[in-house]
Scaffold this motif. Structure first.
Motif, PDB file in Angstrom:
ATOM      1  N   ARG A 333      -3.339  11.553   1.385  1.00  0.00           N
ATOM      2  CA  ARG A 333      -2.403  12.426   0.679  1.00  0.00           C
ATOM      3  C   ARG A 333      -1.112  11.681   0.362  1.00  0.00           C
ATOM      4  NH1 ARG A 333      -2.619  15.849  -2.677  1.00  0.00           N
ATOM      5  NH2 ARG A 333      -4.292  16.848  -1.475  1.00  0.00           N
ATOM      6  N   ARG A 334      -0.602  10.939   1.337  1.00  0.00           N
ATOM      7  CA  ARG A 334       0.636  10.194   1.101  1.00  0.00           C
ATOM      8  C   ARG A 334       0.433   9.107   0.051  1.00  0.00           C
ATOM      9  NH1 ARG A 334       3.830   7.107   5.922  1.00  0.00           N
ATOM     10  NH2 ARG A 334       2.050   5.683   5.750  1.00  0.00           N
ATOM     11  N   ALA A 335      -0.716   8.438   0.103  1.00  0.00           N
ATOM     12  CA  ALA A 335      -0.999   7.383  -0.869  1.00  0.00           C
ATOM     13  C   ALA A 335      -1.010   7.935  -2.292  1.00  0.00           C
ATOM     14  CB  ALA A 335      -2.334   6.714  -0.545  1.00  0.00           C
ATOM     15  N   GLN A 336      -1.593   9.126  -2.471  1.00  0.00           N
ATOM     16  CA  GLN A 336      -1.623   9.727  -3.809  1.00  0.00           C
ATOM     17  C   GLN A 336      -0.218  10.073  -4.271  1.00  0.00           C
ATOM     18  OE1 GLN A 336      -4.324  10.167  -6.006  1.00  0.00           O
ATOM     19  NE2 GLN A 336      -2.511  10.469  -7.291  1.00  0.00           N
ATOM     20  N   CYS A 337       0.614  10.547  -3.350  1.00  0.00           N
ATOM     21  CA  CYS A 337       2.009  10.841  -3.702  1.00  0.00           C
ATOM     22  C   CYS A 337       2.752   9.561  -4.081  1.00  0.00           C
ATOM     23  CB  CYS A 337       2.709  11.549  -2.549  1.00  0.00           C
ATOM     24  SG  CYS A 337       2.114  13.229  -2.237  1.00  0.00           S
ATOM     25  N   TYR A 338       2.469   8.482  -3.357  1.00  0.00           N
ATOM     26  CA  TYR A 338       3.075   7.196  -3.707  1.00  0.00           C
ATOM     27  C   TYR A 338       2.637   6.764  -5.100  1.00  0.00           C
ATOM     28  CZ  TYR A 338       4.877   6.125   1.002  1.00  0.00           C
ATOM     29  OH  TYR A 338       5.585   6.107   2.175  1.00  0.00           O
ATOM     30  N   THR A 341       4.490   8.689  -7.710  1.00  0.00           N
ATOM     31  CA  THR A 341       5.899   8.302  -7.843  1.00  0.00           C
ATOM     32  C   THR A 341       6.047   6.807  -8.129  1.00  0.00           C
ATOM     33  OG1 THR A 341       6.013   8.085  -5.421  1.00  0.00           O
ATOM     34  CG2 THR A 341       6.785  10.166  -6.377  1.00  0.00           C
ATOM     35  N   GLU A 342       4.926   6.168  -8.476  1.00  0.00           N
ATOM     36  CA  GLU A 342       4.904   4.748  -8.863  1.00  0.00           C
ATOM     37  C   GLU A 342       5.403   3.821  -7.754  1.00  0.00           C
ATOM     38  OE1 GLU A 342       6.799   4.188 -12.633  1.00  0.00           O
ATOM     39  OE2 GLU A 342       5.519   5.636 -13.656  1.00  0.00           O
ATOM     40  N   GLN A 343       5.184   4.234  -6.500  1.00  0.00           N
ATOM     41  CA  GLN A 343       5.492   3.365  -5.355  1.00  0.00           C
ATOM     42  C   GLN A 343       4.187   2.680  -4.931  1.00  0.00           C
ATOM     43  OE1 GLN A 343       8.355   5.152  -2.389  1.00  0.00           O
ATOM     44  NE2 GLN A 343       7.970   7.018  -3.591  1.00  0.00           N
ATOM     45  N   TYR A 344       3.771   1.720  -5.764  1.00  0.00           N
ATOM     46  CA  TYR A 344       2.426   1.175  -5.648  1.00  0.00           C
ATOM     47  C   TYR A 344       2.217   0.308  -4.404  1.00  0.00           C
ATOM     48  CZ  TYR A 344       2.230   2.896 -10.416  1.00  0.00           C
ATOM     49  OH  TYR A 344       2.284   3.693 -11.535  1.00  0.00           O
ATOM     50  N   GLU A 345       3.240  -0.418  -3.990  1.00  0.00           N
ATOM     51  CA  GLU A 345       3.076  -1.239  -2.786  1.00  0.00           C
ATOM     52  C   GLU A 345       2.783  -0.360  -1.576  1.00  0.00           C
ATOM     53  OE1 GLU A 345       6.198  -3.981  -2.012  1.00  0.00           O
ATOM     54  OE2 GLU A 345       5.970  -5.041  -3.919  1.00  0.00           O
ATOM     55  N   GLU A 346       3.500   0.759  -1.462  1.00  0.00           N
ATOM     56  CA  GLU A 346       3.278   1.687  -0.354  1.00  0.00           C
ATOM     57  C   GLU A 346       1.888   2.325  -0.438  1.00  0.00           C
ATOM     58  OE1 GLU A 346       5.902   1.486  -2.209  1.00  0.00           O
ATOM     59  OE2 GLU A 346       7.656   1.262  -0.909  1.00  0.00           O
ATOM     60  N   ALA A 347       1.469   2.634  -1.679  1.00  0.00           N
ATOM     61  CA  ALA A 347       0.146   3.225  -1.873  1.00  0.00           C
ATOM     62  C   ALA A 347      -0.946   2.241  -1.450  1.00  0.00           C
ATOM     63  CB  ALA A 347      -0.041   3.624  -3.340  1.00  0.00           C
ATOM     64  N   VAL A 348      -0.800   0.988  -1.843  1.00  0.00           N
ATOM     65  CA  VAL A 348      -1.778  -0.033  -1.458  1.00  0.00           C
ATOM     66  C   VAL A 348      -1.853  -0.155   0.060  1.00  0.00           C
ATOM     67  CG1 VAL A 348      -2.235  -2.527  -1.448  1.00  0.00           C
ATOM     68  CG2 VAL A 348      -1.664  -1.367  -3.588  1.00  0.00           C
ATOM     69  N   ARG A 349      -0.700  -0.138   0.712  1.00  0.00           N
ATOM     70  CA  ARG A 349      -0.678  -0.247   2.166  1.00  0.00           C
ATOM     71  C   ARG A 349      -1.462   0.896   2.827  1.00  0.00           C
ATOM     72  NH1 ARG A 349       4.737   0.429   3.258  1.00  0.00           N
ATOM     73  NH2 ARG A 349       4.313   2.632   3.593  1.00  0.00           N
ATOM     74  N   ASP A 350      -1.258   2.128   2.318  1.00  0.00           N
ATOM     75  CA  ASP A 350      -1.972   3.272   2.899  1.00  0.00           C
ATOM     76  C   ASP A 350      -3.468   3.207   2.620  1.00  0.00           C
ATOM     77  OD1 ASP A 350       0.215   4.340   4.093  1.00  0.00           O
ATOM     78  OD2 ASP A 350       0.482   6.012   2.703  1.00  0.00           O
ATOM     79  N   TYR A 351      -3.834   2.836   1.382  1.00  0.00           N
ATOM     80  CA  TYR A 351      -5.265   2.752   1.047  1.00  0.00           C
ATOM     81  C   TYR A 351      -5.949   1.633   1.823  1.00  0.00           C
ATOM     82  CZ  TYR A 351      -4.912   6.168  -2.758  1.00  0.00           C
ATOM     83  OH  TYR A 351      -4.738   7.312  -3.494  1.00  0.00           O
TER      84      TYR A 351
END
Length: 494
Positions: A333-338, A341-351
């Motif tokens: 859920r957090r990764a999708q929110c990232y 909001t175009e916070q791709y580095e954070e999204a990659v970390r979560d995925y």
């Protein structure tokens, strides 16, 4: 004759009793010696049987009770041993080993204060007795551990309580009270398997132990198995209706379950505002229930994402994974929110975290998508440079280029400072780059898919933005910006 008969009668009734008493003592001693032999061979069950026979023959011999107490202690049956030890000193208050065994039983069962009294009495009888001196120190240490543990429990320093109880249990291995306190603290620390093991050991010995039933329920409650937890709390209350902790935990569990279900229903009904309120109320019920609260935070994060409150959604999901770092749903859920909001580095970390835990095709694809968006985000955003949407048509791209190229053309800013001229020249070049890529369908496709444009032999640093400008406006020669009034310019080809 009458006197002689009377004497005979007296002799007939008295002499056999005296003989039987002596025989009983001899037989009791024989049983005791056999018991001693079995005790020496560590066959404590047989030793117990023979000491029992000795007691049956001579029930007023203190040493027999003392020996049987020692045997019961070796069998771990401290409560029975305590009874025998107490009987031995009732029969002979000067029996030092009886007092030592009574104290040892009290200490093993966790009654350190009573143990101290027994060891003190042994020292009164034999002040040089080394065992009594050491055991008195041990009992005093246990009382100190109890005192410290009580204070630390109030401070919620559960690790220190566990430490104190482990030390106390070295001297009081049969104390259920110490074991239960340790198990409760282990549960509060999230060490559920250890807590369950301690409680189960007690329940094997005493299936009606309300404290152990409470701890079993507490573990299930903190692991998120609320319905099963309620069953154990109810069972504990049947055994001990006044059990305050079980009562409070049962009340919290039922309230938490009901509030969470109400929130889920509101969410399914699309009433996100109400769902948010209900999840928030549920979170206030028991801050110690980390697993359930992690789910509630994630649920509220989902609500916030539906309400497009993405920063709040990210914050809730972060709280969820802080409480439960294995909670995959919260990471997703957090990764999708990232991503939103175009916070791709954070999204990659979560995925990446998710894929390392659960290597599914779906998670692999989500990770690849995030990595692609991260790669694309690190390049120049040509859509943003031109000020158009990613779905802009060819005509919209041309109009945008015309507007931006004229806005940033170096000639238009020839009278500005060197710093401004340099910045405008840079923007003019970027506008040309953007138009070159987005106006070419093939290049645009490669750019949108995240592929490297250099693979087509394009070096974006080498092209001439002025040539693109001339080609677009179709002028036959040079060009210049000339003033037509204060602050107004028009473009003129030579």
């Amino acid at each position: 004759m009458a006197a002689a008969a009377e004497c005979d009668v007296v002799m007939a009734t008295t002499e056999p009793d005296l003989l039987n008493e002596e025989e009983a003592k001899r037989e009791a001693e024989s049983f005791k010696e056999q018991g001693n032999a079995y005790y020496a061979k560590k066959d404590y069950n047989e030793a117990f049987n023979y000491y029992t026979k000795a007691i049956d023959m001579c029930p007023k011999n203190a040493s027999y009770y003392g020996n049987r107490a020692a045997t019961l202690m070796m069998l771990g049956r401290f409560r029975e041993a305590l009874g025998d030890a107490q009987q031995s000193v009732r029969l002979d208050d000067s029996f030092v080993r009886g007092h030592l065994r009574e104290g040892k039983c009290h200490l093993s069962l966790g009654n350190a204060m009573a143990a101290c009294r027994s060891f003190q009495r042994a020292l009164e009888l034999d002040h040089r007795n080394a065992q009594a001196q050491q055991e008195f120190k041990n009992a005093s240490a246990v009382m100190e551990y109890e005192k410290v543990a009580e204070t630390d429990f109030e401070k919620r320093d559960f690790r220190k309580v566990v430490f104190c109880m482990d030390r106390a249990l070295e001297f009081a291995p049969a104390c259920h009270r110490f074991k239960i306190l340790k198990a409760e603290c282990l549960a509060m620390l999230g060490r559920y398997p250890e807590a369950q093991s301690v409680a189960s050991d007690i329940l094997r010995l005493d299936s009606t132990n309300a404290d152990a039933l409470y701890v079993r329920g507490l573990c299930l409650y903190y692991e998120g198995c609320i319905e099963k937890a309620v069953q154990f709390f109810v069972q504990a209350l049947r055994m001990a209706p006044d059990h305050e902790k079980a009562c409070a935990a049962c009340r919290n569990a039922k309230a938490l379950k009901a509030k969470k279900e109400d929130g889920n229903k509101a969410f399914k009904d699309g009433n996100y505002k109400l769902a948010h309120e209900l999840y928030t109320e549920a979170l206030a019920i028991d801050p110690n229930n980390r697993k359930t609260n992690a789910k509630l935070y994630c649920n509220r994060g989902t609500v916030n994402s539906k309400l497009r409150k993405l920063d709040e959604a990210i914050a809730d999901c972060t709280r969820a994974v802080t409480l439960d770092d294995t909670y995959i749903k919260a990471y997703l859920r957090r990764a999708q929110c990232y991503m939103d909001t175009e916070q791709y580095e954070e999204a990659v970390r979560d995925y990446e975290k998710v894929y390392q835990t659960e290597k599914t095709k779906e998670h692999k694809q989500l990770l690849k998508n995030a990595q692609l968006e991260l790669k694309k985000s690190k390049r120049k955003d040509y859509y943003k440079i031109l000020g158009v949407d990613k779905n802009a048509s060819e005509d919209e791209i041309k109009r945008a280029y015309r507007k931006r190229a004229l806005m940033h053309h170096p000639d238009r800013h020839s009278g500005a400072s060197a710093e401004v001229q340099k910045e405008e020249e840079k923007k003019f070049k970027e506008v040309g780059e953007a138009f070159t890529i987005l106006s070419d369908p093939k290049k645009k496709t490669r750019y949108d898919s995240g592929q490297d444009l250099d693979e087509e032999g394009m070096n974006m640093g080498d092209f001439d933005a002025n040539n693109i400008f001339k080609a677009f406006f179709g002028g036959p020669g040079g060009f210049s910006f000339e003033a037509s009034g204060p602050g107004n310019f028009f473009f003129q080809f030579g």
